[in-house]
Design an enzyme around this catalytic site. Structure first.
Site, PDB file in Angstrom:
ATOM      1  N   GLY A 130       0.821  -1.209   0.000  1.00 10.72           N
ATOM      2  CA  GLY A 130       0.000   0.000   0.000  1.00 10.72           C
ATOM      3  C   GLY A 130       0.851   1.252   0.000  1.00 10.72           C
ATOM      4  N   ARG A 171       7.868   5.276   2.185  1.00 12.61           N
ATOM      5  CA  ARG A 171       8.404   5.886   3.405  1.00 12.61           C
ATOM      6  C   ARG A 171       8.662   7.394   3.254  1.00 12.61           C
ATOM      7  NH1 ARG A 171      10.567   0.614   4.262  1.00 12.61           N
ATOM      8  NH2 ARG A 171      10.064  -0.067   6.365  1.00 12.61           N
ATOM      9  N   GLN A 175       8.181  -9.253   7.596  1.00 11.86           N
ATOM     10  CA  GLN A 175       9.391  -8.659   7.019  1.00 11.86           C
ATOM     11  C   GLN A 175       9.887  -7.437   7.794  1.00 11.86           C
ATOM     12  OE1 GLN A 175       7.310  -7.843   3.146  1.00 11.86           O
ATOM     13  NE2 GLN A 175       8.665  -6.076   3.082  1.00 11.86           N
ATOM     14  N   GLY A 231       6.144   4.881  -8.374  1.00  7.36           N
ATOM     15  CA  GLY A 231       6.901   3.651  -8.640  1.00  7.36           C
ATOM     16  C   GLY A 231       5.950   2.471  -8.817  1.00  7.36           C
ATOM     17  N   HIS A 232       4.957   2.365  -7.925  1.00 13.78           N
ATOM     18  CA  HIS A 232       3.960   1.288  -8.063  1.00 13.78           C
ATOM     19  C   HIS A 232       3.182   1.457  -9.369  1.00 13.78           C
ATOM     20  CE1 HIS A 232       4.137   1.434  -3.486  1.00 13.78           C
ATOM     21  NE2 HIS A 232       4.476   0.191  -3.747  1.00 13.78           N
ATOM     22  N   GLN A 291      16.022  -7.323  -3.031  1.00 11.68           N
ATOM     23  CA  GLN A 291      14.740  -8.044  -3.009  1.00 11.68           C
ATOM     24  C   GLN A 291      14.471  -8.670  -4.379  1.00 11.68           C
ATOM     25  OE1 GLN A 291      10.955  -6.578  -1.146  1.00 11.68           O
ATOM     26  NE2 GLN A 291      10.444  -5.940  -3.205  1.00 11.68           N
ATOM     27  N   ASP A 293      14.342  -1.805  -4.971  1.00 11.65           N
ATOM     28  CA  ASP A 293      14.697  -2.806  -3.954  1.00 11.65           C
ATOM     29  C   ASP A 293      15.497  -3.900  -4.668  1.00 11.65           C
ATOM     30  OD1 ASP A 293      13.212  -1.688  -1.647  1.00 11.65           O
ATOM     31  OD2 ASP A 293      11.514  -1.987  -2.973  1.00 11.65           O
ATOM     32  N   SER A 313       9.165   6.340  -2.799  1.00 14.95           N
ATOM     33  CA  SER A 313       9.067   5.284  -1.802  1.00 14.95           C
ATOM     34  C   SER A 313       7.917   5.620  -0.865  1.00 14.95           C
ATOM     35  CB  SER A 313      10.372   5.214  -1.006  1.00 14.95           C
ATOM     36  OG  SER A 313      10.185   4.492   0.190  1.00 14.95           O
TER      37      SER A 313
HETATM   38  O1  PAF Z   1       8.468  -4.275  -1.911  1.00 15.07           O
HETATM   39  C1  PAF Z   1       7.476  -4.408  -1.154  1.00 15.07           C
HETATM   40  O2  PAF Z   1       6.610  -3.553  -1.075  1.00 15.07           O
HETATM   41  C2  PAF Z   1       7.356  -5.662  -0.310  1.00 15.07           C
HETATM   42  O3  PAF Z   1       8.593  -6.101   0.126  1.00 15.07           O
HETATM   43  C3  PAF Z   1       6.580  -6.794  -1.002  1.00 15.07           C
HETATM   44  C4  PAF Z   1       7.296  -7.277  -2.255  1.00 15.07           C
HETATM   45  C5  PAF Z   1       5.190  -6.309  -1.363  1.00 15.07           C
HETATM   46  C6  PAF Z   1       6.444  -7.996  -0.072  1.00 15.07           C
HETATM   47  O4  PAF Z   1       5.743  -7.669   1.093  1.00 15.07           O
END
Ligand code: PAF
Length: 261
Positions: A28, A184, A58, A33-34, A150, A147, A182
């Site tokens: 959320g 954040r 996480q 970026g999303h 990741q 990320d 981000s």
């Molecule tokens: O990048 C993120 O927002 C999170 O690490 C993800 C991939 C949704 C996993 O909770």
């Protein structure tokens, strides 16, 4: 657009949905970026599913988990405007069953760089990504290069566990000053945002770890309390986390060579 909360419901609906499924996992607090990931999924697939799930496993820091920005209403509006087909928004109890201590790990890379600073973080990420992959069974899944570690770990997991899912990456989206978008960033004051942009500017000009550290040390920032948590060179990239107003800002770039243009 349909919003579903339960594993059984989304499975049932997706089973009857024809065509290819693109999946964008998120926690959320959606930003540009999303949006780039979603737009790519919409181009590549017949159906796009976005998950909104703040994954407790996480977060190695409870305070960070509790203060994670929650903008669900605005997120839904954005996703509707982007033409997303399904939102999967489960409760933690849907995803983590009672006494669920199963975790997925890369026994080496999960503990390096960001994993060293945030013990258990990548185990939590890989575990939730695998659970979501198994629930949604997508053809393609979309991750940002921001990320980077990741992304690298999700690719490795997908290959190692023979998952029939194409992992698609999208370059980092930045604001006009070069600061990566981000969730954040929403926690920063306007002064904090300006300071973060100042660091982003010197990061973009740095040619090596040493160069960035030198530039950082010599920089006169417009704000107090800016800390460099780490800077590393790995995978032909320079990766960093710096803190502004206690907010961790994660960034990475391809390493530029001093003689390259
Ligand atoms: O990048 C993120 O927002 C999170 O690490 C993800 C991939 C949704 C996993 O909770």
């Amino acid at each position: 657009m349909i919003i579903l909360e339960s594993v059984s419901e989304i499975r049932r609906v997706l089973k009857d949905t024809p065509g290819s499924i693109g999946f964008v996992p998120t926690m959320g607090a959606l930003h540009m970026g999303h949006e780039a990931l979603i737009k790519k999924s919409k181009i590549d697939n017949d159906v796009t599913v976005v998950s909104i799930f703040v994954n407790p496993a996480q977060f190695n820091d409870l305070k960070d988990f509790k203060s994670y920005p929650d903008t669900f209403k605005e997120d839904v509006e954005k996703l509707k405007n982007l033409g997303v087909d399904f939102i999967f928004n489960p409760k933690a109890s849907e995803i983590y069953l009672e006494e669920d201590n199963i975790r997925v790990s890369d026994i080496i890379e999960s503990k390096l760089i960001e994993g060293e600073k945030r013990p258990g973080h990548f185990d939590g990420v890989l575990t939730v990504v695998l659970k979501l992959f198994n629930i949604l069974n997508p053809d393609r899944a979309y991750f940002g290069e921001k990320d980077f570690q990741q992304l690298s770990l999700v690719r490795k997991m997908t290959k190692s566990l023979f998952l029939n899912i194409e992992v698609v990456s999208v370059p980092t989206l930045r604001d006009e000053k070069g600061l990566p978008f981000s969730s954040r960033n929403q926690k920063l004051s306007s002064k904090g945002l300006k300071a973060a942009q100042e660091v982003a500017a010197i990061f973009s000009q740095s040619t090596s770890k040493k160069d960035f550290i030198d530039k950082f040390k010599n920089m006169k920032f417009s704000h107090e309390g800016i800390d460099l948590e780490y800077v590393e060179e790995q995978w032909g990239r320079i990766l960093t986390v710096y803190k502004v107003e206690g907010v961790r800002i994660l960034d990475n770039r391809e390493l530029k060579h001093e003689n390259s243009h």
